[in-house]
Design a protein around this motif. Structure first.
Motif, mmCIF file in Angstrom:
data_model
loop_
_atom_site.group_PDB
_atom_site.id
_atom_site.type_symbol
_atom_site.label_atom_id
_atom_site.label_comp_id
_atom_site.label_asym_id
_atom_site.label_seq_id
_atom_site.Cartn_x
_atom_site.Cartn_y
_atom_site.Cartn_z
ATOM 1 N N PHE A 233 0.841 -1.198 0.000
ATOM 2 C CA PHE A 233 0.000 0.000 0.000
ATOM 3 C C PHE A 233 0.876 1.249 0.000
ATOM 4 O O PHE A 233 1.679 1.467 0.915
ATOM 5 C CB PHE A 233 -0.917 -0.005 1.218
ATOM 6 C CG PHE A 233 -2.027 -1.016 1.126
ATOM 7 C CD1 PHE A 233 -3.321 -0.620 0.811
ATOM 8 C CD2 PHE A 233 -1.790 -2.363 1.360
ATOM 9 C CE1 PHE A 233 -4.352 -1.544 0.730
ATOM 10 C CE2 PHE A 233 -2.815 -3.305 1.282
ATOM 11 C CZ PHE A 233 -4.093 -2.893 0.966
ATOM 12 N N ILE A 234 0.692 2.044 -1.027
ATOM 13 C CA ILE A 234 1.440 3.291 -1.173
ATOM 14 C C ILE A 234 0.464 4.382 -1.610
ATOM 15 O O ILE A 234 -0.720 4.144 -1.765
ATOM 16 C CB ILE A 234 2.589 3.154 -2.196
ATOM 17 C CG1 ILE A 234 2.037 2.752 -3.578
ATOM 18 C CG2 ILE A 234 3.603 2.125 -1.723
ATOM 19 C CD1 ILE A 234 3.089 2.722 -4.681
ATOM 20 N N GLY A 235 0.960 5.595 -1.786
ATOM 21 C CA GLY A 235 0.129 6.674 -2.293
ATOM 22 C C GLY A 235 -0.230 7.705 -1.230
ATOM 23 O O GLY A 235 -0.168 7.443 -0.024
ATOM 24 N N ASP A 236 -0.602 8.884 -1.691
ATOM 25 C CA ASP A 236 -0.889 9.998 -0.783
ATOM 26 C C ASP A 236 -2.140 9.774 0.042
ATOM 27 O O ASP A 236 -2.319 10.376 1.103
ATOM 28 C CB ASP A 236 -1.041 11.293 -1.596
ATOM 29 C CG ASP A 236 -2.171 11.197 -2.619
ATOM 30 O OD1 ASP A 236 -3.301 11.618 -2.315
ATOM 31 O OD2 ASP A 236 -1.920 10.676 -3.727
ATOM 32 N N GLY A 237 -3.038 8.898 -0.406
ATOM 33 C CA GLY A 237 -4.281 8.668 0.320
ATOM 34 C C GLY A 237 -4.085 8.023 1.678
ATOM 35 O O GLY A 237 -4.951 8.156 2.560
ATOM 36 N N ILE A 238 -2.957 7.342 1.875
ATOM 37 C CA ILE A 238 -2.707 6.694 3.169
ATOM 38 C C ILE A 238 -2.699 7.725 4.293
ATOM 39 O O ILE A 238 -3.195 7.471 5.397
ATOM 40 C CB ILE A 238 -1.388 5.901 3.117
ATOM 41 C CG1 ILE A 238 -1.542 4.687 2.196
ATOM 42 C CG2 ILE A 238 -0.949 5.462 4.510
ATOM 43 C CD1 ILE A 238 -0.278 3.887 1.990
ATOM 44 N N SER A 239 -2.136 8.888 4.025
ATOM 45 C CA SER A 239 -2.052 9.928 5.056
ATOM 46 C C SER A 239 -3.420 10.412 5.509
ATOM 47 O O SER A 239 -3.544 11.015 6.580
ATOM 48 C CB SER A 239 -1.230 11.108 4.535
ATOM 49 O OG SER A 239 0.089 10.708 4.236
ATOM 50 N N ASN A 240 -4.454 10.150 4.717
ATOM 51 C CA ASN A 240 -5.811 10.565 5.073
ATOM 52 C C ASN A 240 -6.560 9.528 5.893
ATOM 53 O O ASN A 240 -7.751 9.704 6.181
ATOM 54 C CB ASN A 240 -6.603 10.876 3.799
ATOM 55 C CG ASN A 240 -6.036 12.056 3.034
ATOM 56 O OD1 ASN A 240 -5.596 13.035 3.633
ATOM 57 N ND2 ASN A 240 -6.023 11.969 1.711
ATOM 58 N N LEU A 241 -5.873 8.436 6.256
ATOM 59 C CA LEU A 241 -6.506 7.361 7.007
ATOM 60 C C LEU A 241 -5.863 7.227 8.385
ATOM 61 O O LEU A 241 -4.639 7.287 8.515
ATOM 62 C CB LEU A 241 -6.344 6.024 6.266
ATOM 63 C CG LEU A 241 -6.828 5.966 4.815
ATOM 64 C CD1 LEU A 241 -6.537 4.587 4.236
ATOM 65 C CD2 LEU A 241 -8.305 6.298 4.723
ATOM 66 N N SER A 242 -6.679 7.019 9.405
ATOM 67 C CA SER A 242 -6.132 6.704 10.722
ATOM 68 C C SER A 242 -5.480 5.327 10.672
ATOM 69 O O SER A 242 -5.727 4.535 9.749
ATOM 70 C CB SER A 242 -7.243 6.704 11.776
ATOM 71 O OG SER A 242 -8.092 5.581 11.598
ATOM 72 N N VAL A 243 -4.658 5.022 11.655
ATOM 73 C CA VAL A 243 -3.992 3.718 11.679
ATOM 74 C C VAL A 243 -5.005 2.589 11.815
ATOM 75 O O VAL A 243 -4.881 1.544 11.174
ATOM 76 C CB VAL A 243 -2.941 3.661 12.807
ATOM 77 C CG1 VAL A 243 -2.375 2.254 12.949
ATOM 78 C CG2 VAL A 243 -1.817 4.648 12.525
ATOM 79 N N GLU A 244 -6.039 2.771 12.639
ATOM 80 C CA GLU A 244 -7.042 1.721 12.792
ATOM 81 C C GLU A 244 -7.845 1.532 11.504
ATOM 82 O O GLU A 244 -8.255 0.419 11.181
ATOM 83 C CB GLU A 244 -7.973 2.040 13.959
ATOM 84 C CG GLU A 244 -7.327 1.880 15.327
ATOM 85 C CD GLU A 244 -7.104 0.435 15.741
ATOM 86 O OE1 GLU A 244 -6.749 -0.406 14.883
ATOM 87 O OE2 GLU A 244 -7.275 0.142 16.938
ATOM 88 N N PHE A 245 -8.059 2.595 10.755
ATOM 89 C CA PHE A 245 -8.705 2.490 9.441
ATOM 90 C C PHE A 245 -7.829 1.626 8.536
ATOM 91 O O PHE A 245 -8.321 0.730 7.836
ATOM 92 C CB PHE A 245 -8.890 3.890 8.849
ATOM 93 C CG PHE A 245 -9.910 3.986 7.745
ATOM 94 C CD1 PHE A 245 -9.749 3.306 6.550
ATOM 95 C CD2 PHE A 245 -11.041 4.788 7.895
ATOM 96 C CE1 PHE A 245 -10.685 3.410 5.529
ATOM 97 C CE2 PHE A 245 -11.989 4.894 6.882
ATOM 98 C CZ PHE A 245 -11.801 4.207 5.688
#
Length: 756
Positions: A233-245
């Motif tokens: 999993f890569i990409g800028d969208g990861i930063s928009n997710l909490s760790v539990e998400f």
């Protein structure tokens, strides 16, 4: 939007995708100034250096892995420890977590579940393990909280062993692979390909992790896009997710049939480890400036909608909006599928649940490693705050993933909101995920934020006329449905202000109850055996020739491990090989056990020197093959299935067949590596057959010089179908490692370690 790239791609700096083509490397050089090639770029993934750090092989493509820690739960650990003991284990050579989250309830089988728990505690004290008592934590929540770490690798005997969002490559396998680690051997695997899961955009507030996970599964499961590969999993969208998400998406990657997963890490992951008192576990992980991926799944999180996976697989995905618009047609399809599977044995009538144009759900469950996370439970409480689940037929149950999470949810008022609304709060327990908790009534429809909705996974018994249905949904939409009195409702159909409170981890809860013997083991301590804990039976070595009788012939497109050995009530007998084997294929082919036993009885006579049972077969064989002597023949049963092994990692799907005398499976392909590995570790040959079989249930299949063929690693193996006539047939074997060849020849992993 989810897009699958047709081929591989280079990803530059974790951001820019350059599709593989004749001029791709020139474009890469132009954009980065880096002159590289595909093989070098493959080393730029996050996964590559982690695999290298754990690889003891000198070969580039054939890996021999040693893991940082192991984990099992109370359905699997007894068999693993018993096998390791029989194989010569003296201590656990690495941390081994023994959780008690599956056979938690002790209502089935008398004392035997709690007997297993006491066995585990005694094993932790004798061999140096970590014991997590019942109700304290589900297996994967505990490992996220206490064992995962960036750059680590964890091997677990549960298929949902996935901690990629925390920078850990975690692999779910059958118990035999853990035994190998326990006795000093390696986990051998061809270097897996890596597929980029490129997340971009920000999900709407009404979207939860299950919505994203189900949509990905729906795109990649049926076409095998990520089968036996690493999902990175890569990409800028990861930063928009909490760790539990992220954890909630990650744990569901198992349902794609991928091998494992890994995510880029960031400050949110660092904060997660700090909250859990393990700041040293953090390391920033990113792909290199140039990384080559064998495929790309491009996911725009902003376009994901509330989703539902209808029975009987997580890949049967619709948006809730689509489902509601086309519910009559979709429900008819589910009913037809149930009829195809069970005939007149059990009947689903889901159309009766359409009342005044609305679809009425009977039950909601939010639970386990996927649903019972802190964030999910808080969001469900926010939706239900001040509302009611109703006092009619609909019921909602919530299972937090661990006791520390439960404590914080109590302290911050979340549990009060849920209970005030009418939800029932339960302890950390995996039961709803495999048919041992909140089993619906006959013909009920349950919506669940859990991992699977396979047939019978909810606990029904179609062979006894009982059947219910499970659909997978995100906790937010389940709560929205509960707030609407059980009428199916997407989280986008309501308005709510989400509280998103911070999380505080209370380590004392574990320190004052769990047992950690990793630095304090004592070989003089006795193991505690309950009366249901039995040793594995003796298993013969493979003789010169192999004679198989087809005891089951399965034509389903995919056969899950739940169909091979049912979950639910059978779990209590998983420390007793003979008792458990009685359930083998009981819901798919009730005649199998009797047919397999007939072959096993004939094999026992053969071993005792009585060849009368197969004299006529040997006579037919010698008409085409020459001088075959009965005393040189191993006799056993086999099953044919098109694609067996999807789902659980539990080795019992293979070991039960072995206990009943099986020597092989024959399949067009195997759904997962882990099921194929289970067959091998129990001394069964994983044959491949191209095309339609030329044999039927009850036919014999003779494989001349089978032992030599296995040890030599032959790809194409001559064989014969012995029915009314003798027909030549070709079976195939995919690559086997040297150890795997020897394990099959020796008759089991136990024999291999005992004899070597």
């Amino acid at each position: 939007m989810i897009k699958l790239y047709e081929g591989g791609a280079y990803v530059l700096g974790g951001k820019t995708i350059v599709e593989d083509s004749n001029d791709a490397l020139a474009r890469v050089k132009e954009m980065t100034g880096i002159d590289t090639n595909k093989n070098e770029a493959k080393k730029g993934t996050i996964a590559y250096p982690i695999l290298e750090a754990h690889n003891e092989s000198d070969e580039e493509e054939n890996l021999k892995m040693k893991f940082d820690s192991l984990t099992s739960h109370d359905i699997t650990y007894v068999g693993i420890i018993q096998t390791a003991r029989a194989s010569g284990m003296k201590k656990f050579p690495m941390p081994y977590v023994l959780t008690n989250c599956h056979n938690t309830l002790c209502a089935v089988g008398g004392t035997i579940n709690e007997d297993d728990h006491k066995f585990a505690l005694s094993a932790a004290k004798r061999y140096g393990g970590i014991y997590v008592p019942p109700h304290m934590a589900v297996i994967h929540t505990y490992n996220r909280e206490m064992m995962a770490g960036c750059g680590k690798m964890i091997l677990g005997s549960d298929s949902h062993t996935r901690y990629g969002a925390l920078g850990t490559i975690a692999v779910g396998e059958g118990g035999g692979e853990l035994v190998k680690q326990l006795v000093g051997s390696t986990y051998d695997v061809k270097r897996p390909e890596t597929v980029a899961i490129y997340l971009t955009g920000k999900p709407s507030d009404y979207i939860g992790p299950h919505d994203v996970a189900l949509q990905i599964i729906g795109k990649v499961f049926k076409n095998g896009y990520v089968k036996n590969k690493v999902m990175e999993f890569i990409g800028d969208g990861i930063s928009n997710l909490s760790v539990e998400f992220r954890n909630g998406i990650d744990v569901m990657t198992t349902e794609t049939t991928c091998w494992s997963s890994i995510w880029r890490t960031d400050e949110k992951v660092k904060e997660y480890f700090e909250i859990h008192g393990r700041p040293e576990a953090y390391e920033e992980l990113n792909p290199s400036k140039v990384a080559y991926y064998d495929g790309v799944v491009y996911v725009d999180l902003a376009e994901i909608k509330p989703s539902i996976a209808i029975p009987f697989h997580p890949s049967n995905v619709y948006t809730i909006e689509e489902f509601k618009k086309n519910k009559v047609e979709i429900l008819k399809g589910i009913e037809e599928e149930a009829k195809r599977m069970y005939g007149d044995r059990a009947k689903l009538d889901l159309l009766s649940k359409v009342v005044d144009g609305e679809f009425q759900v009977d039950q909601g469950v939010i639970a386990g490693c996927s649903g019972g996370t802190f964030d999910n439970v808080v969001a469900a409480a926010d939706i239900l705050d001040g509302k009611s689940t109703g006092n009619g037929k609909f019921a909602l149950s919530v299972y937090p993933g661990s006791q520390p999470e439960y404590k914080e949810l109590l302290d911050n008022g979340t549990m009060g909101k849920l209970m005030d609304a009418g939800a029932v709060i339960r302890s950390a327990f995996c039961g709803p995920c495999f048919g041992a908790g909140d089993t619906p009534a006959n013909n009920e429809f349950s919506i669940r934020h859990t991992t699977r909705n396979f047939p019978n996974r909810e606990g029904s018994k179609p062979s006894d006329g009982q059947i219910s249905a499970v659909a997978l949904m995100d906790a937010k939409s389940i709560a929205a449905t509960a707030a609407n009195g059980g009428i199916l409702t997407g989280a986008d159909e309501i308005e709510v202000a989400y509280s998103n409170p911070g999380y505080k981890f209370n380590s004392q809860i574990y320190e004052r109850r769990n047992y950690n013997g990793t630095e304090d083991f004592d070989e003089s301590k006795d193991l505690t055996f309950g009366p249901n804990i039995k040793d594995w039976p003796e298993m013969e070595t493979l003789k010169k020739h192999l004679l198989l009788r087809v005891a089951s012939y399965i034509t389903d497109e995919v056969t899950t491990t739940d169909e091979l050995i049912p979950s639910g009530e059978t779990s209590s007998f998983r420390s007793n090989p003979h008792r458990l084997a009685e359930f083998t294929l009981s819901r798919t082919d009730p005649d199998y056990v009797g047919k397999a036993k007939e072959v096993r009885d004939a094999s026992d006579k053969l071993m005792a020197g009585d060849y009368s049972e197969i004299a006529g077969i040997i006579e037919k064989i010698n008409e085409v093959e020459g001088d075959v002597k009965a005393e040189e023949v191993s006799l056993g049963s086999t099953i044919f299935a098109k694609k067996p092994g999807d789902g659980s990692a539990r080795e019992h799907a293979a070991s039960c067949q072995k206990v009943l005398g099986a020597w092989a499976n024959i399949a067009n392909e195997y759904a997962t590596k882990r099921y194929r590995s289970n067959l091998i570790n129990w001394g069964m040959v994983p044959f491949i057959l191209d095309g339609e079989p030329e044999f039927e249930k009850g036919d014999y299949i003779f494989v001349p010089d089978a032992r030599e063929a296995v040890l030599a690693g032959m790809k194409n193996i001559k064989s014969y179908v012995i029915g009314e006539t003798v027909k030549a047939m070709e079976l195939k074997l995919d690559d086997l490692t040297d150890d795997e060849k020897k394990i099959i020849a020796e008759g089991s992993l136990i024999n291999y370690h005992r004899n070597n």
